[in-house]
Design an enzyme around this catalytic site. Structure first.
Site: not given
Length: 358
Positions: A233, A263
């Site tokens: 994201h 991440n």
């Protein structure tokens, strides 16, 4: 005494052997046993049997054609050709939109959102004057509250060769690239109230390809499968304060191929740290997040989604009128150090999102 026949006399011709088919032999056999009545009955039965099997044979033929077509469509050369055709069609549509824009501008009309200026080399150059503020906000009219009033952002702020597209979602804005199949930057407005509402919202984890994008511009779920990268994201799901915003944050237009360890560890901590700051701030905090592509750029999937070399996060405190940033390599061993100043960020990335500060 009998004399032999003269040599010129013709010998009787030999009877040619004729081959009989199975139906012919059967007819001859039946003729000998039962006569013409059996032949007629056999012909009627054969005709009825053939008529009964014609639909099955046609069904088998259709199945064979369908199976062959599906097999061909799964072959890499055929998929490549189809992807190439889609790209040609999308390019033609894009050029048609550009010609329409040029005609509109020649008549004094306003340009379409997301289409401004001619193609140029990939770059990120934000408008430098306050007078361009209105023009800079074109394309983000539906999510203007996600952008600082003093900081214009539009597709015109990057070169046309990036194939930029402006996308509005409930909780964030995306300046997207049809070239890299990733965001160029996402922008979101955080506040104490918004993050308090976001705290109890369940995470959906339903990823999907963005239907707002043309086929040649977007990434698909298959591009990330078995790639070794997370769907990372840019505008975090944990920042979303509504169910709609949460769902929209899982569109692939909000994702980049991200190292899994990066991440889930250092980047996740950075996102949490930014949220902590925004909860303590007395006003709005605008967060700019995006990828950088430096040096050799690998790709993943059939749509060739670019893998970023670095990710950046820029934080702008609107009330204090100051900004700071982090630029981290897209690697599992990346370390979260002290932030850099805004001037250092511009020098490092070439992205001047807040020209009034620089």
């Amino acid at each position: 005494m009998a004399c032999p026949p003269p040599r010129s006399a013709k010998r009787p011709a030999k009877k040619k052997k004729t081959s009989k088919s199975a139906p012919g032999l059967l007819r001859g056999f039946l003729r000998g046993l039962l006569g013409k009545g059996a032949i007629a009955a056999y012909s009627v039965v054969a005709a009825i049997t053939s008529a009964a099997y014609v639909p099955q044979l046609d069904h088998i033929r259709q199945w064979a054609i369908s199976s062959s077509t599906q097999w061909l469509q799964r072959q890499p050369p055929v998929q490549t050709v189809q992807h190439w055709v889609d790209g040609i069609q999308s390019t033609a549509a894009d050029w048609q939109a550009r010609f329409t824009e040029i005609a509109r501008q020649s008549r004094g009309g306003a340009p379409d959102a997301g289409h401004a200026s001619a193609p140029s080399a990939p770059s990120a150059q934000a408008p430098s004057s306050q007078g361009n503020n209105d023009k800079g906000r074109e394309g983000f009219a539906e999510c203007a509250e996600q952008l600082p009033a003093s900081a214009p952002l539009s597709a015109a702020s990057v070169g046309r060769s990036w194939m930029p597209v402006t996308l509005c979602s409930t909780g964030f804005a995306v300046l997207y690239s049809g070239l890299s199949k990733t965001p160029i930057v996402t922008v979101e407005r955080l506040s104490r109230q918004r993050l308090q509402s976001a705290a109890g919202l369940p995470r959906t984890d339903h990823f999907y390809a963005d239907a707002r994008l043309r086929a040649a511009y977007k990434a698909e779920l298959s591009d990330y499968q078995a790639s070794g990268y997370d769907r990372g994201h840019m505008a975090p799901a944990a920042d979303q304060s509504t169910a709609t915003g949460m769902a929209q944050s899982f569109a692939l237009s909000n994702m980049v191929p991200q190292d899994p360890t990066h991440n889930r560890q250092v980047w996740s901590k950075l996102e949490a740290d930014v949220r902590k700051y925004a909860k303590r701030a007395s006003g709005n905090v605008f967060v700019y997040t995006g990828p950088l592509f430096e040096g050799h750029t690998p790709t993943i999937g059939r749509n060739q989604v670019w893998v970023p070399s670095h990710l950046y996060k820029l934080v702008f405190d609107e009330q204090q009128q100051r900004a700071w940033a982090w630029v981290l390599p897209n690697q599992g061993d990346a370390q979260l150090g002290a932030p850099m100043s805004y001037a250092q960020f511009v020098q490092r990335t070439g992205r001047n999102f807040l020209p009034h500060l620089h």
